[in-house]
Design a protein around this motif. Structure first.
Motif, mmCIF file in Angstrom:
data_model
loop_
_atom_site.group_PDB
_atom_site.id
_atom_site.type_symbol
_atom_site.label_atom_id
_atom_site.label_comp_id
_atom_site.label_asym_id
_atom_site.label_seq_id
_atom_site.Cartn_x
_atom_site.Cartn_y
_atom_site.Cartn_z
ATOM 1 N N ASN A 47 29.352 38.736 33.357
ATOM 2 C CA ASN A 47 29.017 38.651 34.667
ATOM 3 C C ASN A 47 28.874 36.911 34.660
ATOM 4 O OD1 ASN A 47 27.030 37.731 36.977
ATOM 5 N ND2 ASN A 47 27.421 39.801 37.462
ATOM 6 N N ARG A 48 29.600 36.220 35.197
ATOM 7 C CA ARG A 48 29.797 34.900 35.402
ATOM 8 C C ARG A 48 28.489 34.239 35.749
ATOM 9 N NH1 ARG A 48 30.654 31.722 39.266
ATOM 10 N NH2 ARG A 48 31.402 33.132 40.298
ATOM 11 N N LYS A 49 28.126 34.786 36.618
ATOM 12 C CA LYS A 49 26.726 34.077 37.269
ATOM 13 C C LYS A 49 25.690 34.007 36.508
ATOM 14 C CE LYS A 49 27.874 34.803 42.326
ATOM 15 N NZ LYS A 49 27.401 35.224 43.558
ATOM 16 N N GLU A 50 25.292 35.385 35.883
ATOM 17 C CA GLU A 50 24.386 35.543 34.929
ATOM 18 C C GLU A 50 24.450 34.642 33.689
ATOM 19 O OE1 GLU A 50 21.700 37.391 35.144
ATOM 20 O OE2 GLU A 50 21.959 37.829 37.168
ATOM 21 N N SER A 83 41.025 39.695 38.173
ATOM 22 C CA SER A 83 40.676 40.336 39.480
ATOM 23 C C SER A 83 39.244 40.433 39.713
ATOM 24 C CB SER A 83 41.285 41.830 39.340
ATOM 25 O OG SER A 83 40.628 42.608 40.381
ATOM 26 N N PRO A 84 38.768 40.175 41.162
ATOM 27 C CA PRO A 84 37.468 40.149 41.206
ATOM 28 C C PRO A 84 36.971 41.483 41.453
ATOM 29 C CG PRO A 84 38.797 39.672 43.324
ATOM 30 C CD PRO A 84 39.670 39.701 42.161
ATOM 31 N N ALA A 85 37.615 42.628 41.319
ATOM 32 C CA ALA A 85 37.285 43.799 41.269
ATOM 33 C C ALA A 85 36.766 44.363 40.103
ATOM 34 C CB ALA A 85 38.043 44.927 42.073
#
Length: 224
Positions: A47-50, A83-85
């Motif tokens: 997870n990029r944000k984490e 893909s964002p999904a």
């Protein structure tokens, strides 16, 4: 998977790799943390944000650049989803774990930079400082709330304890520094139990007392 062996081997490899910058190291350690959470599978979703939050990376472009560079250098195997999904996946290299040469390099590094003995005055001072600071104060109010919850007390009692000692600088009687705040909390809980029992006993006696009974005879014919 040997957690300690892998991390030691990776840090030894990082030590000798002049291509790496602090951003690479912080991102690798963040990836290792999440790999541990997933119980060390062959690959795991990221997870990029984490990862950016844990690695203290403030730019998306920097994050992607460092990730791709770690892949090119052989520290990880990065599989972008595009893909964002779907989540991208990462696998951490385990080649170093099996390398006795790398581990031997690690021992030589630690022998070089870690003294075999510590001067007695320095050792005694460090030991005293550690003893003084160990558990002297809670790290946060949340730690106090969790401790009281585990002891069967609600957050109000925990807040009363925290506010009381926070106001007087975590000192007993405002003078003696607390060595172990959990021990002080246990004493607080014991006193709270005593107060509850005393209040309960007083309420029972009050309910059982006949308030119309008086020791002296009263003449109700007399005006008040």
């Amino acid at each position: 998977m040997n957690y300690i062996k892998h991390l030691n081997a990776a840090l030894v490899e990082i030590y000798g790799d002049e291509r790496l910058c602090p951003g690479h190291i912080s991102l690798y350690l963040a990836l290792f943390f999440y790999w541990n959470l997933y119980r060390f599978p062959g690959e795991f979703p990221v997870n990029r944000k984490e990862l950016m939050k844990m690695a203290k990376i403030g730019s998306k472009s920097t994050y992607h650049r460092l990730l791709k560079q770690l892949d090119t250098m052989g520290y990880i195997d990065y599989s972008p989803s595009n893909s964002p999904a779907r989540s991208s996946k990462v696998a951490l290299s385990q080649n170093w774990d099996r390398s006795g040469t790398v581990m031997e390099r690690g021992r030589s590094i630690f022998r070089t930079y870690c003294p075999t003995s510590v001067p007695d005055p320095l050792f005694k001072k460090t030991k005293q400082n550690n003893k003084r600071s160990l558990g002297a104060q809670p790290r946060s109010q949340l730690e106090v709330l969790n401790f009281f919850r585990e002891s069967g007390y609600d957050k109000e009692e925990a807040q009363r304890f925290f506010n009381h000692y926070q106001a007087i600088g975590w000192k007993i009687g405002g003078k003696i520094p607390i060595v172990d705040w959990k021990a002080a909390a246990q004493n607080w809980i014991l006193k709270a139990d005593e107060i509850k029992k005393a209040n309960h006993s007083s309420m029972v006696q009050s309910r059982n007392r006949d308030h119309l009974m008086v020791e002296t005879q009263k003449d109700y014919g007399q005006p008040l």
